[in-house]
Design an enzyme around this catalytic site. Sequence first.
Site, PDB file in Angstrom:
ATOM      1  N   ASN A  61      27.439  53.191  77.938  1.00 22.61           N
ATOM      2  CA  ASN A  61      27.070  52.166  76.955  1.00 22.61           C
ATOM      3  C   ASN A  61      27.946  52.296  75.711  1.00 22.61           C
ATOM      4  O   ASN A  61      28.368  53.391  75.333  1.00 22.61           O
ATOM      5  CB  ASN A  61      25.569  52.197  76.608  1.00 22.61           C
ATOM      6  CG  ASN A  61      25.057  53.529  76.113  1.00 22.61           C
ATOM      7  OD1 ASN A  61      25.585  54.570  76.453  1.00 22.61           O
ATOM      8  ND2 ASN A  61      24.005  53.490  75.310  1.00 22.61           N
ATOM      9  N   GLU A  74      25.785  49.405  82.388  1.00 19.63           N
ATOM     10  CA  GLU A  74      25.884  48.645  83.647  1.00 19.63           C
ATOM     11  C   GLU A  74      26.866  47.487  83.514  1.00 19.63           C
ATOM     12  O   GLU A  74      27.621  47.189  84.435  1.00 19.63           O
ATOM     13  CB  GLU A  74      24.514  48.077  84.039  1.00 19.63           C
ATOM     14  CG  GLU A  74      23.479  49.121  84.407  1.00 19.63           C
ATOM     15  CD  GLU A  74      22.689  49.643  83.228  1.00 19.63           C
ATOM     16  OE1 GLU A  74      23.192  49.621  82.073  1.00 19.63           O
ATOM     17  OE2 GLU A  74      21.552  50.084  83.443  1.00 19.63           O
TER      18      GLU A  74
HETATM   19  N1  THU Z   1      21.130  50.818  77.757  1.00 21.97           N
HETATM   20  C1  THU Z   1      22.010  50.833  78.812  1.00 21.97           C
HETATM   21  O1  THU Z   1      23.208  51.102  78.645  1.00 21.97           O
HETATM   22  N2  THU Z   1      21.522  50.566  80.031  1.00 21.97           N
HETATM   23  C2  THU Z   1      20.209  50.349  80.315  1.00 21.97           C
HETATM   24  O2  THU Z   1      19.874  50.134  81.471  1.00 21.97           O
HETATM   25  C3  THU Z   1      19.220  50.366  79.253  1.00 21.97           C
HETATM   26  C4  THU Z   1      19.736  50.521  77.883  1.00 21.97           C
HETATM   27  C5  THU Z   1      21.659  51.137  76.428  1.00 21.97           C
HETATM   28  C6  THU Z   1      21.690  50.006  75.446  1.00 21.97           C
HETATM   29  C7  THU Z   1      21.658  50.749  74.126  1.00 21.97           C
HETATM   30  O3  THU Z   1      22.985  51.173  73.813  1.00 21.97           O
HETATM   31  C8  THU Z   1      20.837  51.997  74.433  1.00 21.97           C
HETATM   32  O4  THU Z   1      20.846  52.133  75.846  1.00 21.97           O
HETATM   33  C9  THU Z   1      19.401  51.927  73.935  1.00 21.97           C
HETATM   34  O5  THU Z   1      18.777  50.778  74.365  1.00 21.97           O
END
Ligand code: THU
Length: 162
Positions: A61, A74
């Site tokens: 992320n 993702e």
């Molecule tokens: N996040 C993801 O990368 N994937 C997920 O499936 C859920 C949430 C990230 C978004 C944000 O940077 C952090 O996790 C907290 O929500």
Amino acid sequence: MSSQQLTINFDRLADITQLPLPLQELLAAARKATADAYAPYSNFYVATAARVGEHIVTTTNQENASFPVGLCAERTLLSVLTTQYAHAPVEAIALSYHNRRAHADSHAPISPCGLCRQSLLEFEQRMGRPIPILMSGMTGEIIMLHAIKDLLPFSFSSHQLK
Ligand code: THU
């Protein structure tokens, strides 16, 4: 009126040692890649790994001071797969996270957010075959679905645009 039921098949595995070796390798890569996330605002470090033939692609992320600009791991994965590995068959995807907030742990399996489910689903449809998805944390239980479509019943798709 008729009441109906939907059934989703999935596997629960107690830990990484219960997986076949190629999937162990995939999940281990996702767990390791959590260290590369850019998540200074949430402290929630997420990573994905995809097996594409001989390769394992990992992404994380990527947050931003303007919070809505941030990208989930993702969807960064889908950007890489559709550009750097266009048309190559994806055999499986693994997810993991490291929650670095105070007193948090990272054992319960993560599951993709709604936005990512929609993106993942269309990617699977483009691939034309089911993509298994492994959901986990840094240790412990793994939930494995045999197809991404099982994450999003009653989904919106291109069929409805016709
Ligand atoms: N996040 C993801 O990368 N994937 C997920 O499936 C859920 C949430 C990230 C978004 C944000 O940077 C952090 O996790 C907290 O929500």
